[in-house]
Design a protein around this motif. Sequence first.
Motif, mmCIF file in Angstrom:
data_model
loop_
_atom_site.group_PDB
_atom_site.id
_atom_site.type_symbol
_atom_site.label_atom_id
_atom_site.label_comp_id
_atom_site.label_asym_id
_atom_site.label_seq_id
_atom_site.Cartn_x
_atom_site.Cartn_y
_atom_site.Cartn_z
ATOM 1 N N TYR A 60 7.333 -5.682 -4.322
ATOM 2 C CA TYR A 60 8.603 -5.109 -4.771
ATOM 3 C C TYR A 60 9.530 -4.825 -3.591
ATOM 4 O O TYR A 60 9.086 -4.599 -2.467
ATOM 5 C CB TYR A 60 8.369 -3.828 -5.579
ATOM 6 C CG TYR A 60 7.555 -2.777 -4.883
ATOM 7 C CD1 TYR A 60 8.147 -1.794 -4.095
ATOM 8 C CD2 TYR A 60 6.174 -2.761 -5.013
ATOM 9 C CE1 TYR A 60 7.396 -0.830 -3.460
ATOM 10 C CE2 TYR A 60 5.404 -1.796 -4.380
ATOM 11 C CZ TYR A 60 6.018 -0.834 -3.605
ATOM 12 O OH TYR A 60 5.266 0.117 -2.968
ATOM 13 N N GLY A 61 10.834 -4.863 -3.887
ATOM 14 C CA GLY A 61 11.864 -4.550 -2.892
ATOM 15 C C GLY A 61 12.218 -5.746 -2.025
ATOM 16 O O GLY A 61 11.726 -6.858 -2.226
ATOM 17 N N VAL A 80 -4.721 -0.300 -3.463
ATOM 18 C CA VAL A 80 -4.351 -0.413 -2.052
ATOM 19 C C VAL A 80 -2.835 -0.402 -1.971
ATOM 20 O O VAL A 80 -2.167 -1.290 -2.506
ATOM 21 C CB VAL A 80 -4.903 -1.716 -1.437
ATOM 22 C CG1 VAL A 80 -4.421 -1.888 -0.009
ATOM 23 C CG2 VAL A 80 -6.433 -1.721 -1.490
ATOM 24 N N SER A 81 -2.290 0.635 -1.332
ATOM 25 C CA SER A 81 -0.835 0.777 -1.197
ATOM 26 C C SER A 81 -0.436 0.459 0.237
ATOM 27 O O SER A 81 -1.005 1.013 1.189
ATOM 28 C CB SER A 81 -0.408 2.206 -1.552
ATOM 29 O OG SER A 81 -0.757 2.515 -2.881
ATOM 30 N N TRP A 82 0.565 -0.418 0.389
ATOM 31 C CA TRP A 82 1.012 -0.862 1.719
ATOM 32 C C TRP A 82 2.521 -1.069 1.666
ATOM 33 O O TRP A 82 3.018 -1.843 0.850
ATOM 34 C CB TRP A 82 0.304 -2.154 2.105
ATOM 35 C CG TRP A 82 0.600 -2.621 3.495
ATOM 36 C CD1 TRP A 82 1.462 -3.608 3.875
ATOM 37 C CD2 TRP A 82 0.017 -2.121 4.711
ATOM 38 N NE1 TRP A 82 1.453 -3.762 5.233
ATOM 39 C CE2 TRP A 82 0.578 -2.862 5.788
ATOM 40 C CE3 TRP A 82 -0.907 -1.129 4.999
ATOM 41 C CZ2 TRP A 82 0.242 -2.629 7.116
ATOM 42 C CZ3 TRP A 82 -1.256 -0.904 6.323
ATOM 43 C CH2 TRP A 82 -0.677 -1.652 7.361
ATOM 44 N N LEU A 83 3.252 -0.339 2.512
ATOM 45 C CA LEU A 83 4.707 -0.402 2.521
ATOM 46 C C LEU A 83 5.234 -1.080 3.782
ATOM 47 O O LEU A 83 4.640 -0.978 4.860
ATOM 48 C CB LEU A 83 5.294 1.013 2.471
ATOM 49 C CG LEU A 83 5.263 1.765 1.142
ATOM 50 C CD1 LEU A 83 5.894 3.142 1.302
ATOM 51 C CD2 LEU A 83 5.956 0.984 0.044
ATOM 52 N N PHE A 84 6.386 -1.758 3.611
ATOM 53 C CA PHE A 84 7.149 -2.293 4.741
ATOM 54 C C PHE A 84 8.293 -1.356 5.108
ATOM 55 O O PHE A 84 8.701 -1.282 6.266
ATOM 56 C CB PHE A 84 7.701 -3.678 4.392
ATOM 57 C CG PHE A 84 6.658 -4.640 3.893
ATOM 58 C CD1 PHE A 84 5.534 -4.938 4.654
ATOM 59 C CD2 PHE A 84 6.792 -5.233 2.646
ATOM 60 C CE1 PHE A 84 4.568 -5.816 4.183
ATOM 61 C CE2 PHE A 84 5.841 -6.120 2.172
ATOM 62 C CZ PHE A 84 4.717 -6.409 2.939
ATOM 63 N N SER A 85 8.836 -0.659 4.120
ATOM 64 C CA SER A 85 9.870 0.351 4.374
ATOM 65 C C SER A 85 9.893 1.316 3.208
ATOM 66 O O SER A 85 9.396 1.035 2.113
ATOM 67 C CB SER A 85 11.253 -0.297 4.570
ATOM 68 O OG SER A 85 11.707 -0.914 3.376
ATOM 69 N N GLY A 86 10.497 2.506 3.434
ATOM 70 C CA GLY A 86 10.546 3.532 2.419
ATOM 71 C C GLY A 86 9.336 4.451 2.505
ATOM 72 O O GLY A 86 8.537 4.395 3.452
ATOM 73 N N ARG A 101 3.404 5.419 3.782
ATOM 74 C CA ARG A 101 4.464 5.103 4.743
ATOM 75 C C ARG A 101 4.229 3.722 5.315
ATOM 76 O O ARG A 101 3.105 3.206 5.289
ATOM 77 C CB ARG A 101 4.489 6.152 5.861
ATOM 78 C CG ARG A 101 4.776 7.571 5.370
ATOM 79 C CD ARG A 101 4.888 8.552 6.517
ATOM 80 N NE ARG A 101 5.247 9.900 6.063
ATOM 81 C CZ ARG A 101 4.365 10.872 5.833
ATOM 82 N NH1 ARG A 101 3.061 10.627 6.015
ATOM 83 N NH2 ARG A 101 4.769 12.054 5.430
ATOM 84 N N PRO A 102 5.277 3.095 5.864
ATOM 85 C CA PRO A 102 5.131 1.744 6.411
ATOM 86 C C PRO A 102 4.034 1.672 7.475
ATOM 87 O O PRO A 102 3.931 2.548 8.353
ATOM 88 C CB PRO A 102 6.509 1.460 7.015
ATOM 89 C CG PRO A 102 7.440 2.302 6.211
ATOM 90 C CD PRO A 102 6.680 3.560 5.914
ATOM 91 N N GLY A 103 3.201 0.624 7.355
ATOM 92 C CA GLY A 103 2.147 0.408 8.335
ATOM 93 C C GLY A 103 0.961 1.325 8.194
ATOM 94 O O GLY A 103 0.112 1.388 9.091
ATOM 95 N N HIS A 128 10.189 -0.951 -0.181
ATOM 96 C CA HIS A 128 9.764 -2.339 -0.036
ATOM 97 C C HIS A 128 8.279 -2.351 0.301
ATOM 98 O O HIS A 128 7.851 -1.732 1.284
ATOM 99 C CB HIS A 128 10.563 -2.986 1.109
ATOM 100 C CG HIS A 128 10.348 -4.451 1.270
ATOM 101 N ND1 HIS A 128 10.860 -5.158 2.340
ATOM 102 C CD2 HIS A 128 9.677 -5.360 0.522
ATOM 103 C CE1 HIS A 128 10.524 -6.416 2.239
ATOM 104 N NE2 HIS A 128 9.809 -6.569 1.135
ATOM 105 N N GLY A 129 7.485 -3.000 -0.520
ATOM 106 C CA GLY A 129 6.058 -3.012 -0.233
ATOM 107 C C GLY A 129 5.264 -3.803 -1.246
ATOM 108 O O GLY A 129 5.808 -4.572 -2.047
ATOM 109 N N VAL A 130 3.940 -3.615 -1.197
ATOM 110 C CA VAL A 130 3.021 -4.261 -2.135
ATOM 111 C C VAL A 130 2.049 -3.222 -2.670
ATOM 112 O O VAL A 130 1.699 -2.258 -1.984
ATOM 113 C CB VAL A 130 2.226 -5.419 -1.490
ATOM 114 C CG1 VAL A 130 3.135 -6.594 -1.168
ATOM 115 C CG2 VAL A 130 1.479 -4.968 -0.238
#
Length: 329
Positions: A60-61, A80-86, A101-103, A128-130
């Motif tokens: 998404y995002g 499993v939560s993994w963000l690129f931003s936000g 959080r991202p990373g 933005h993430g998966v």
Amino acid sequence: MSNLETAPPEVACGTSRTTDTEVLRPREVPLGGPRAIRVQRTLPQRQRSLIGAWCFIDHYGPTSARMDVPPHPHTGLQTVSWLFSGEVEHRDSAGVRAFVRPGELNLMTAGAGICHSEVSVESDALLHGVQLWVALPDADRDTGRDFAHHVPDPVALPGAVARVFLGELAGSRSPVPTFSPLLGAQLDLDGKAELQLDLDPTFEHGVLCDVGSVQMSAVHLAAGELGYQAPGSPVLRLRNFGEQPARVVLLGGAPSVEELLVWWNFVGRDHEEIVRYRRLWEDADARFGAVAGYRGSVARLPAPPLPTTRLRPRPLPRATRERDTNYNR
């Protein structure tokens, strides 16, 4: 994250048709009500329901829309939560309140039953993430609720940077234990970079292209597409076609040897199990518990109606059923 489809199809997970490489294109699914975030779902699909134990991929995002997913149940899986931003706030019935959080990896184990909520935190950064699901093997699917957090160190590679959040890759190993052999990593590729990675040849692998245009072995991936590579190859070759950086998520695992049935937010083994999980959730049973502190407009998500036909898992081929499934965690 919840599957918020009003009429979710059942997914009989097992061995899919085998090709060395293929491209899976996403379908758009709303996440919420009238102002829902639109997510791109690349797994499960009719032609492929699993990559290792990975059974669900939502991408998404970037979006300015707000995520607000009320308390909802899960069984027999890990999220499993993994963000690129936000940033996203997580609350669950094990009493955990944490931020995605991202990373940074957040891994929630549902086991026999859990419920959780997810709400995006207001910020200037786009969301933005998966969100990924891992099916638990039969021996462990009734384990207790759990939660793990890990911040992987970036690993410099020729023309790329890797962040290994599960499993092992390029000399980096995640300390987070898993119930089956898995790999999960973010790879950031420099412009025009070419990368070759050593892989476990017993794994099947998926490459989700987030940003850019990438070649995975013999197939081309545009942003949002998922490339599949069958077991047998000891290497993965990636090439960034563009001048700008590209980003992918690499997932892998040993091919599944179990019959699984996924419906809504439940992973079970047969029709009766899914019916029972749904009834327990609707009855607010202690199996799932309750989320404290969620302040959304809906106290909890109701389960959608079951289909009128019986839910059936797909039988596995004999060769798959007889495969050695021993795994030492």
